[in-house]
Design an enzyme around this catalytic site. Structure first.
Site, PDB file in Angstrom:
ATOM      1  N   ARG A  17       0.817  -1.222   0.000  1.00  0.00           N
ATOM      2  CA  ARG A  17       0.000   0.000   0.000  1.00  0.00           C
ATOM      3  C   ARG A  17       0.856   1.279   0.000  1.00  0.00           C
ATOM      4  NH1 ARG A  17      -3.709  -2.203   4.846  1.00  0.00           N
ATOM      5  NH2 ARG A  17      -1.944  -3.637   5.003  1.00  0.00           N
ATOM      6  N   GLY A  80       2.118 -14.600   5.418  1.00  0.00           N
ATOM      7  CA  GLY A  80       1.322 -14.156   6.554  1.00  0.00           C
ATOM      8  C   GLY A  80       2.130 -14.059   7.831  1.00  0.00           C
ATOM      9  N   ARG A 443      44.582  45.055 -12.421  1.00  0.00           N
ATOM     10  CA  ARG A 443      43.462  45.463 -13.253  1.00  0.00           C
ATOM     11  C   ARG A 443      43.990  46.547 -14.171  1.00  0.00           C
ATOM     12  NH1 ARG A 443      41.163  48.017  -7.858  1.00  0.00           N
ATOM     13  NH2 ARG A 443      42.126  50.052  -8.064  1.00  0.00           N
TER      14      ARG A 443
HETATM   15  C1  UD1 Z   1      -1.910  -7.023  11.470  1.00  0.00           C
HETATM   16  C2  UD1 Z   1      -2.821  -7.906  12.316  1.00  0.00           C
HETATM   17  C3  UD1 Z   1      -4.024  -7.069  12.756  1.00  0.00           C
HETATM   18  C4  UD1 Z   1      -3.569  -5.882  13.534  1.00  0.00           C
HETATM   19  C5  UD1 Z   1      -2.567  -5.057  12.722  1.00  0.00           C
HETATM   20  C6  UD1 Z   1      -1.960  -3.991  13.574  1.00  0.00           C
HETATM   21  C7  UD1 Z   1      -2.503 -10.133  11.414  1.00  0.00           C
HETATM   22  C8  UD1 Z   1      -3.110 -11.240  10.610  1.00  0.00           C
HETATM   23  N1  UD1 Z   1      -3.230  -9.043  11.545  1.00  0.00           N
HETATM   24  O1  UD1 Z   1      -2.624  -6.660  10.299  1.00  0.00           O
HETATM   25  O2  UD1 Z   1      -4.891  -7.869  13.568  1.00  0.00           O
HETATM   26  O3  UD1 Z   1      -4.674  -5.091  13.912  1.00  0.00           O
HETATM   27  O4  UD1 Z   1      -1.495  -5.880  12.231  1.00  0.00           O
HETATM   28  O5  UD1 Z   1      -1.065  -3.192  12.885  1.00  0.00           O
HETATM   29  O6  UD1 Z   1      -1.418 -10.297  11.930  1.00  0.00           O
HETATM   30  N2  UD1 Z   1       4.822  -9.534   7.794  1.00  0.00           N
HETATM   31  C9  UD1 Z   1       5.844 -10.442   7.617  1.00  0.00           C
HETATM   32  N3  UD1 Z   1       5.610 -11.548   6.873  1.00  0.00           N
HETATM   33  C10 UD1 Z   1       4.418 -11.794   6.285  1.00  0.00           C
HETATM   34  C11 UD1 Z   1       3.367 -10.859   6.462  1.00  0.00           C
HETATM   35  C12 UD1 Z   1       3.601  -9.737   7.223  1.00  0.00           C
HETATM   36  O7  UD1 Z   1       6.947 -10.264   8.126  1.00  0.00           O
HETATM   37  O8  UD1 Z   1       4.304 -12.827   5.623  1.00  0.00           O
HETATM   38  C13 UD1 Z   1       5.085  -8.322   8.600  1.00  0.00           C
HETATM   39  C14 UD1 Z   1       4.893  -7.036   7.826  1.00  0.00           C
HETATM   40  O9  UD1 Z   1       6.120  -6.616   7.244  1.00  0.00           O
HETATM   41  C15 UD1 Z   1       4.424  -6.067   8.904  1.00  0.00           C
HETATM   42  C16 UD1 Z   1       3.755  -6.957   9.931  1.00  0.00           C
HETATM   43  O10 UD1 Z   1       4.135  -8.273   9.643  1.00  0.00           O
HETATM   44  O11 UD1 Z   1       5.492  -5.389   9.514  1.00  0.00           O
HETATM   45  C17 UD1 Z   1       2.243  -6.828   9.882  1.00  0.00           C
HETATM   46  O12 UD1 Z   1       1.792  -7.166   8.608  1.00  0.00           O
HETATM   47  P1  UD1 Z   1       0.641  -6.340   7.901  1.00  0.00           P
HETATM   48  O13 UD1 Z   1       0.407  -6.921   6.572  1.00  0.00           O
HETATM   49  O14 UD1 Z   1       0.911  -4.887   7.992  1.00  0.00           O
HETATM   50  O15 UD1 Z   1      -0.605  -6.712   8.843  1.00  0.00           O
HETATM   51  P2  UD1 Z   1      -1.953  -5.902   9.024  1.00  0.00           P
HETATM   52  O16 UD1 Z   1      -2.808  -6.160   7.867  1.00  0.00           O
HETATM   53  O17 UD1 Z   1      -1.673  -4.503   9.360  1.00  0.00           O
HETATM   54 CA    CA Z   2       0.146  -3.216   9.428  1.00  0.00          CA
END
Ligand code: UD1
Ligand code: CA
Length: 459
Positions: A17, A80, A443
């Site tokens: 995003r 995830g 100069r």
């Molecule tokens: C996540 C939480 C949500 C919470 C929110 C708060 C989950 C499923 N959901 O959602 O409940 O309210 O954070 O900010 O956890 N990341 C990895 N590997 C991955 C996926 C993500 O390292 O495979 C890291 C991302 O870089 C990031 C963090 O995990 O720093 C959170 O991931 P993001 O996709 O931002 O989760 P949210 O959708 O914000």
């Molecule tokens: Ca997040």
């Protein structure tokens, strides 16, 4: 025996995003990357180790993050948040008796003061899992805390929530404490049957509850720290919060900041007491400013050291330079890297310097370029003086010794030396060294033709 603490920061995701070529967590906020803010807060809890899960642009992340006891773990595919933890399994096993603080890498505003009560709560209750929540007026984007049919708590992600569930205002911050042993035993039970097809770490709450483990939540009132930075508007909001936090701490130490709304001061900048900062000042990097200074509007400093009682007049840009006590610089001065303005010196309107030492009580009031120059004490540089330091191939040094006087409109063709107390006549082009106490003029002589204009008119 008191349990040890390990930490795990999730930072493998790209941050789609953000629409950026650079991974989200490396974007800077007030002088520090998003991830470095998180690392620094976590470090204040003194964990035995800080694991950071990296994936997208992992080499860049590893290069830019600094701290004690950091261990990088590669998550090859980002499937995830639970999958990210899974990729750290073998590293976590080494301290299986520890508690584990897991934190999303996109929470730059969280302070150690907010993490500590969560840890205390977790240990006092003897929980297997405790997660941090808060109530938000606008919970959009966060997972919501709710009760399942079996009346146990669970988290429902925004994407998977019904409109009614989206109205819930208690949210999951993205910070968890786990007993590592229990986490490792149950982690494989997470599935990816949800809208995003991802392995959600948040599912561990339900799984633990189902397996009869003790799960709890800790609600914080520090809602202003709860900004999960997912897009650049949230980045802007986070910057604003960190900016004001810095300004507040400076004012508490005796610095006057006239207009917090327009003042940008990076987190590592240090400022002495009774210094006054006028509106629209920007201070970046590792700049250090002494006491009793005044910084007038639109002063822009990067990695610069400023002594005491210095006046920086409006609209001056100063990079990687040093300005000593009682000096005055500006308005409209540009000091490029490695300029040193010695004690009590004055540098004024439209003067540019680069790699130049400007001696004590020397003056360059107007319209000059002084590059690769060594200018000693009490030298006077007339308006429009130019050091010709570059011949198209190499840079050469101009040396002006103490007490010398350079007349206006002079070109000093380097390498060249002007001796002690020597004078250079205005409008000269100096190509040879000038001895001490001498006068050099180069100069063409002025001639005059009496009545020339009258004769021309008659023609
Ligand atoms: C996540 C939480 C949500 C919470 C929110 C708060 C989950 C499923 N959901 O959602 O409940 O309210 O954070 O900010 O956890 N990341 C990895 N590997 C991955 C996926 C993500 O390292 O495979 C890291 C991302 O870089 C990031 C963090 O995990 O720093 C959170 O991931 P993001 O996709 O931002 O989760 P949210 O959708 O914000
Ligand atoms: Ca997040």
């Amino acid at each position: 025996m008191k349990k040890g603490l390990s930490a795990l920061i999730l930072a493998a995701g790209k941050g789609t995003r953000f629409k950026s070529d650079k991974i989200k967590v490396l974007h800077p906020l007030m002088g520090k990357s998003m991830l470095q803010w998180v690392v620094d807060s976590v470090e204040r809890l003194r964990p035995d180790v800080i694991h950071i899960v990296v994936g997208y642009q992992e080499d860049l992340v590893q290069k830019s993050i600094t701290g004690r006891k950091i261990n990088f773990i590669l998550q090859k595919e980002q499937l995830g948040t639970a999958h990210a933890v899974l990729s750290a399994r073998s590293a976590l096993r080494r301290k299986a008796q520890n508690d584990l603080l897991i934190m999303n890498g996109d929470l730059p505003l969280i302070r150690a003061e907010t993490l500590r009560p969560l840890l205390t709560h977790h240990r006092e209750k003897g929980n297997s899992l405790t997660f941090l929540t808060t109530d938000l007026v606008n919970p959009t984007g966060f997972g919501r805390v709710m009760l399942s049919d079996a009346k146990t708590i669970k988290i429902i992600e925004e994407k998977d929530a019904t409109p009614a569930q989206r109205k819930l205002t208690e949210i999951n911050v993205g910070i968890y404490l786990f007993a590592i042993k229990d986490l490792l035993e149950d982690l494989a039970q997470v599935s990816n049957t949800n809208k995003k097809g991802e392995y959600y770490l948040t599912d561990m709450i339900e799984i633990f509850a189902r397996n009869g483990r003790k799960v709890g939540k800790h609600k914080t009132k520090n809602t202003e720290e709860i900004v999960g930075v997912n897009d650049r508007y949230e980045l802007a909001r986070a910057m604003d919060a960190l900016r004001l936090r810095k300004i507040k701490s400076l004012t508490e130490r005796g610095v006057t900041v006239c207009d917090p709304g327009s003042t940008w001061i990076d987190c590592n900048v240090k400022i002495g007491r009774d210094t006054v900062i006028y509106p629209s000042v920007i201070l970046e990097g590792e700049s250090v400013i002494g006491s009793h200074c005044t910084l007038y509007p639109y002063v822009h400093l990067t990695d610069t050291r400023v002594g005491k009682r210095v006046k920086l007049l409006s609209s001056s840009m100063i990079e990687q330079s040093v300005i000593q006590d009682d000096a005055q610089v500006g308005p409209f001065t540009h000091l490029r890297p490695h300029s040193v303005i010695r004690k009590g010196a004055k540098v004024g309107n439209f003067v540019e310097m680069k790699n130049t030492v400007f001696g004590r009580y020397s003056k360059a009031g107007h319209l000059s370029y002084l590059g690769d120059a060594e200018i000693q004490d009490r030298v006077n540089i007339g308006a429009g003086t130019i050091t010709c330091n570059y011949d198209g191939i190499k840079k050469s040094i101009t040396r002006i010794e103490s007490g010398a006087f350079i007349g206006s409109g002079t070109e000093l063709v380097a390498p060249v030396k002007i001796g002690k107390k020597a004078y250079v006549g205005a409008g000269s082009t100096i190509t040879k060294d000038v001895s001490s106490e001498a006068l050099a003029v180069s100069r063409s002589r002025q001639e005059e033709r009496p009545g020339w204009a009258r004769r021309k008119r008659k023609k």
